[in-house]
Scaffold this motif. Structure first.
Motif, mmCIF file in Angstrom:
data_model
loop_
_atom_site.group_PDB
_atom_site.id
_atom_site.type_symbol
_atom_site.label_atom_id
_atom_site.label_comp_id
_atom_site.label_asym_id
_atom_site.label_seq_id
_atom_site.Cartn_x
_atom_site.Cartn_y
_atom_site.Cartn_z
ATOM 1 N N ASP A 173 -1.653 41.252 -7.015
ATOM 2 C CA ASP A 173 -0.464 41.918 -6.491
ATOM 3 C C ASP A 173 0.733 40.942 -6.463
ATOM 4 O OD1 ASP A 173 1.544 43.114 -5.068
ATOM 5 O OD2 ASP A 173 0.242 43.405 -3.149
ATOM 6 N N PRO A 174 1.588 41.304 -7.114
ATOM 7 C CA PRO A 174 2.993 40.317 -7.582
ATOM 8 C C PRO A 174 3.424 40.013 -6.103
ATOM 9 C CG PRO A 174 3.249 42.330 -9.002
ATOM 10 C CD PRO A 174 1.919 42.364 -7.986
ATOM 11 N N ALA A 178 -4.538 42.952 -13.481
ATOM 12 C CA ALA A 178 -5.103 44.231 -12.867
ATOM 13 C C ALA A 178 -6.218 44.359 -11.816
ATOM 14 C CB ALA A 178 -5.410 45.220 -14.076
ATOM 15 N N GLY A 179 -6.985 43.491 -11.847
ATOM 16 C CA GLY A 179 -8.041 43.266 -10.853
ATOM 17 C C GLY A 179 -8.995 42.298 -11.136
ATOM 18 N N LEU A 180 -9.833 41.835 -10.170
ATOM 19 C CA LEU A 180 -10.774 40.773 -10.140
ATOM 20 C C LEU A 180 -12.290 41.565 -10.268
ATOM 21 C CD1 LEU A 180 -9.072 38.476 -7.688
ATOM 22 C CD2 LEU A 180 -9.247 38.168 -10.106
ATOM 23 N N ALA A 181 -13.427 40.833 -10.326
ATOM 24 C CA ALA A 181 -14.677 41.348 -10.477
ATOM 25 C C ALA A 181 -14.932 42.273 -9.382
ATOM 26 C CB ALA A 181 -15.596 40.287 -10.428
ATOM 27 N N PRO A 231 -13.215 44.784 -6.369
ATOM 28 C CA PRO A 231 -11.739 45.310 -5.984
ATOM 29 C C PRO A 231 -11.155 44.775 -4.599
ATOM 30 C CG PRO A 231 -13.115 47.086 -6.401
ATOM 31 C CD PRO A 231 -14.120 45.590 -6.748
ATOM 32 N N LYS A 232 -12.080 44.484 -3.790
ATOM 33 C CA LYS A 232 -11.493 43.960 -2.463
ATOM 34 C C LYS A 232 -10.971 42.724 -2.501
ATOM 35 C CE LYS A 232 -16.090 42.277 -1.067
ATOM 36 N NZ LYS A 232 -17.006 43.156 -1.245
ATOM 37 N N PHE A 233 -11.023 41.825 -3.587
ATOM 38 C CA PHE A 233 -10.364 40.430 -3.708
ATOM 39 C C PHE A 233 -9.143 40.634 -4.286
ATOM 40 C CE2 PHE A 233 -14.860 39.311 -3.391
ATOM 41 C CZ PHE A 233 -14.829 38.705 -1.839
ATOM 42 N N LYS A 234 -8.212 40.052 -3.839
ATOM 43 C CA LYS A 234 -6.705 40.047 -4.472
ATOM 44 C C LYS A 234 -6.196 38.601 -4.758
ATOM 45 C CE LYS A 234 -5.409 43.397 -0.825
ATOM 46 N NZ LYS A 234 -6.698 43.913 -0.683
ATOM 47 N N VAL A 235 -7.084 37.708 -4.828
ATOM 48 C CA VAL A 235 -6.823 36.408 -5.019
ATOM 49 C C VAL A 235 -8.177 35.611 -5.545
ATOM 50 C CG1 VAL A 235 -6.031 34.012 -4.386
ATOM 51 C CG2 VAL A 235 -5.172 36.185 -3.361
ATOM 52 N N GLU A 236 -8.108 34.782 -6.716
ATOM 53 C CA GLU A 236 -9.048 33.940 -7.213
ATOM 54 C C GLU A 236 -8.247 32.723 -7.720
ATOM 55 O OE1 GLU A 236 -13.315 33.871 -10.104
ATOM 56 O OE2 GLU A 236 -11.849 35.735 -9.444
ATOM 57 N N VAL A 237 -8.847 31.690 -7.332
ATOM 58 C CA VAL A 237 -8.249 30.273 -7.733
ATOM 59 C C VAL A 237 -9.596 29.421 -8.381
ATOM 60 C CG1 VAL A 237 -7.189 28.003 -7.000
ATOM 61 C CG2 VAL A 237 -6.914 30.228 -5.927
ATOM 62 N N GLU A 238 -9.242 28.989 -9.396
ATOM 63 C CA GLU A 238 -10.103 28.193 -10.322
ATOM 64 C C GLU A 238 -9.432 26.721 -10.325
ATOM 65 O OE1 GLU A 238 -10.009 29.368 -14.446
ATOM 66 O OE2 GLU A 238 -11.575 30.738 -13.952
ATOM 67 N N ALA A 239 -10.223 25.672 -10.373
ATOM 68 C CA ALA A 239 -9.646 24.418 -10.090
ATOM 69 C C ALA A 239 -10.605 23.217 -11.166
ATOM 70 C CB ALA A 239 -9.524 23.857 -8.850
ATOM 71 N N GLU A 240 -9.887 22.158 -11.462
ATOM 72 C CA GLU A 240 -10.623 20.939 -12.069
ATOM 73 C C GLU A 240 -10.120 19.875 -11.432
ATOM 74 O OE1 GLU A 240 -11.059 20.853 -16.169
ATOM 75 O OE2 GLU A 240 -10.350 22.969 -16.582
ATOM 76 N N ALA A 241 -10.822 18.985 -11.050
ATOM 77 C CA ALA A 241 -10.647 17.779 -10.753
ATOM 78 C C ALA A 241 -11.504 16.636 -11.389
ATOM 79 C CB ALA A 241 -11.294 17.778 -9.174
ATOM 80 N N ALA A 242 -10.996 15.475 -11.207
ATOM 81 C CA ALA A 242 -11.435 14.289 -11.812
ATOM 82 C C ALA A 242 -11.203 12.930 -11.069
ATOM 83 C CB ALA A 242 -10.645 14.106 -13.041
ATOM 84 N N LYS A 243 -12.110 11.915 -11.312
ATOM 85 C CA LYS A 243 -12.053 10.776 -10.563
ATOM 86 C C LYS A 243 -12.624 9.534 -11.306
ATOM 87 C CE LYS A 243 -15.836 10.751 -7.262
ATOM 88 N NZ LYS A 243 -16.419 10.225 -5.873
#
Length: 127
Positions: free
Chosen positions: A82-83, A110-113, A115-127
């Motif tokens: 949802d914008p 248009a949708g995620l896997a 439909p109840k979810f409106k947000v998904e966040v992927e991330a990458e980290a390093a150290k």
């Protein structure tokens, strides 16, 4: 820390992100699966804004479990259905990350896997 965030000359000045994240000599790279608004007990958060907060909390927990912090994040990819959630995402990201500005991509989908979810966040980290 082996992470250098940069905004090279000749590219527009970004908002609350960096154009590039150079990871030099890192000994560990952590790739996180997309995090949604699911509480630790497995129940979903209903509201889109609360889903944003929960997804960020999940990322923080995963980072901590691997001896990392938000400062180790080099890339975030955000999917919103949802914008109208863009301002809430930007506010939550700013409050959560503070002055740290990893490379970032925001997509409206248009949708995620599920439909109840409106947000998904992927991330990458390093150290």
């Amino acid at each position: 820390m082996p992470i250098t965030l940069s905004n090279p000359a000749g590219v527009h000045t970004p908002g609350a992100y960096s154009h590039a994240a150079l990871v030099s000599g890192a000994t560990e790279r952590l790739v996180l699966s997309g995090q949604v608004g699911t509480r630790p007990d497995g129940t979903p958060v209903e509201d889109g804004v609360a889903q944003i907060d929960q997804a960020l909390a999940n990322i923080g927990t995963i980072l901590e479990a691997h001896g990392m912090t938000k400062a180790n994040l080099v890339k975030m990819t955000v999917f919103l259905t949802d914008p109208a959630l863009i301002p809430a995402w930007r506010a939550a990201r700013g409050a959560w990350l503070g002055e740290h500005r990893p490379a970032s991509t925001l997509l409206i989908v248009a949708g995620l896997a599920d439909p109840k979810f409106k947000v998904e966040v992927e991330a990458e980290a390093a150290k």
